[in-house]
Design an enzyme around this catalytic site. Structure first.
Site, PDB file in Angstrom:
ATOM      1  CD  GLN A  71      -1.266  -2.221   1.924  1.00 56.18           C
ATOM      2  OE1 GLN A  71      -0.354  -2.530   2.213  1.00 56.18           O
ATOM      3  NE2 GLN A  71      -2.253  -3.275   2.346  1.00 56.18           N
ATOM      4  CD1 TRP A  72      -1.984   4.839  -1.020  1.00 53.81           C
ATOM      5  CD2 TRP A  72      -0.550   6.357  -0.038  1.00 53.81           C
ATOM      6  NE1 TRP A  72      -2.725   5.657  -0.330  1.00 53.81           N
ATOM      7  CE2 TRP A  72      -2.024   6.451   0.153  1.00 53.81           C
ATOM      8  CE3 TRP A  72       0.363   7.205   0.175  1.00 53.81           C
ATOM      9  CZ2 TRP A  72      -2.418   7.586   1.198  1.00 53.81           C
ATOM     10  CZ3 TRP A  72      -0.080   8.295   1.018  1.00 53.81           C
ATOM     11  CH2 TRP A  72      -1.536   8.374   1.437  1.00 53.81           C
TER      12      TRP A  72
END
Length: 179
Positions: A71-72
Site C-alpha cells: 500500500q502507498w
C-alpha cells in the site's frame, strides 16, 4: 511436478541461507506467491498491513522470504528492509494497466538504492491466468526493463492463483544464489 514435491526432495539441512525481499504494489499477488512457496492454503488472503516472513527450502538453500505490504502508505518503509538482501523479487499485477507506470517507477526508484545495487532482480509478471493480462514481454517493454544493463534480472510470467511459473522463477533464483 508441483512445488511441494520439489521441496520434499530437498535435503533437510540447507548449505546456505539467502534473504529474499518480496515487493510490489498492493494487490499484485505477493502474499499469494509466498503462501504458494510455503505450500499453504491460499483461499483466504488479506492485504498485508506490515510484513510476512516465511522460510522455504530450495535446491540446498534456506530462503528467508520477506513479503512487505505494498500500500502507498507502507512503501516509504520498504527501505528499512533492504540491508543484506540477496535477491529482490518484484511482483507486478499484469491486469492493472492503470498502475503499470506507477509500479515501474516504484521498481526503478528502489533499484537506485545502494543497498540493492548488486542484488539480482526477479520480476514476477503475475495473473497470467486472467484473459486481460499483459504478457511478460509487454510488461518488460512498457516499464523499460532493458534499461537494467548493469544488473542480473529476469522476468517470469506466473499465476500465483494456480501456482504456474513460480517454480521456474525459484529455479532462476537458486541458480543466481549459487553464482
Amino acid at each position: 511436478m508441483g512445488l511441494l514435491s520439489l521441496l520434499r526432495k530437498l535435503r533437510s539441512t540447507p548449505d546456505k541461507e539467502a534473504r529474499i525481499l518480496l515487493l510490489g504494489l498492493d494487490n499484485a499477488g505477493k502474499t499469494t506467491i509466498l503462501k504458494q512457496l510455503a505450500s499453504e492454503d491460499i483461499t483466504t488472503i488479506t492485504p498485508t498491513a506490515g510484513f510476512n516472513i516465511k522460510s522455504v527450502a530450495a535446491d540446498g538453500f534456506k530462503l528467508n522470504v520477506w513479503d512487505i505490504g505494498g500500500q502507498w502508505k507502507i512503501r516509504p518503509y520498504w527501505k528499512n528492509y533492504f540491508a543484506n538482501t540477496d535477491i529482490l523479487i518484484y511482483v507486478i499485477d499484469c491486469t492493472d494497466r492503470k498502475r503499470l507506470s506507477e509500479t515501474g517507477s516504484e521498481l526503478f526508484e528502489l533499484l537506485m538504492d545502494n543497498r540493492l545495487k548488486q542484488v539480482p532482480l526477479l520480476v514476477f509478471a503475475n495473473k497470467q491466468d486472467l484473459p486481460d493480462a499483459m504478457s511478460s514481454a509487454e510488461v518488460a517493454e512498457k516499464i523499460e526493463l532493458v534499461r537494467l544493463q548493469e544488473r542480473t534480472w529476469q522476468i517470469q510470467g506466473c499465476s500465483a492463483a494456480n501456482n504456474s511459473g513460480i517454480k521456474e522463477g525459484m529455479d532462476w533464483i537458486c541458480r543466481n544464489i549459487k553464482k
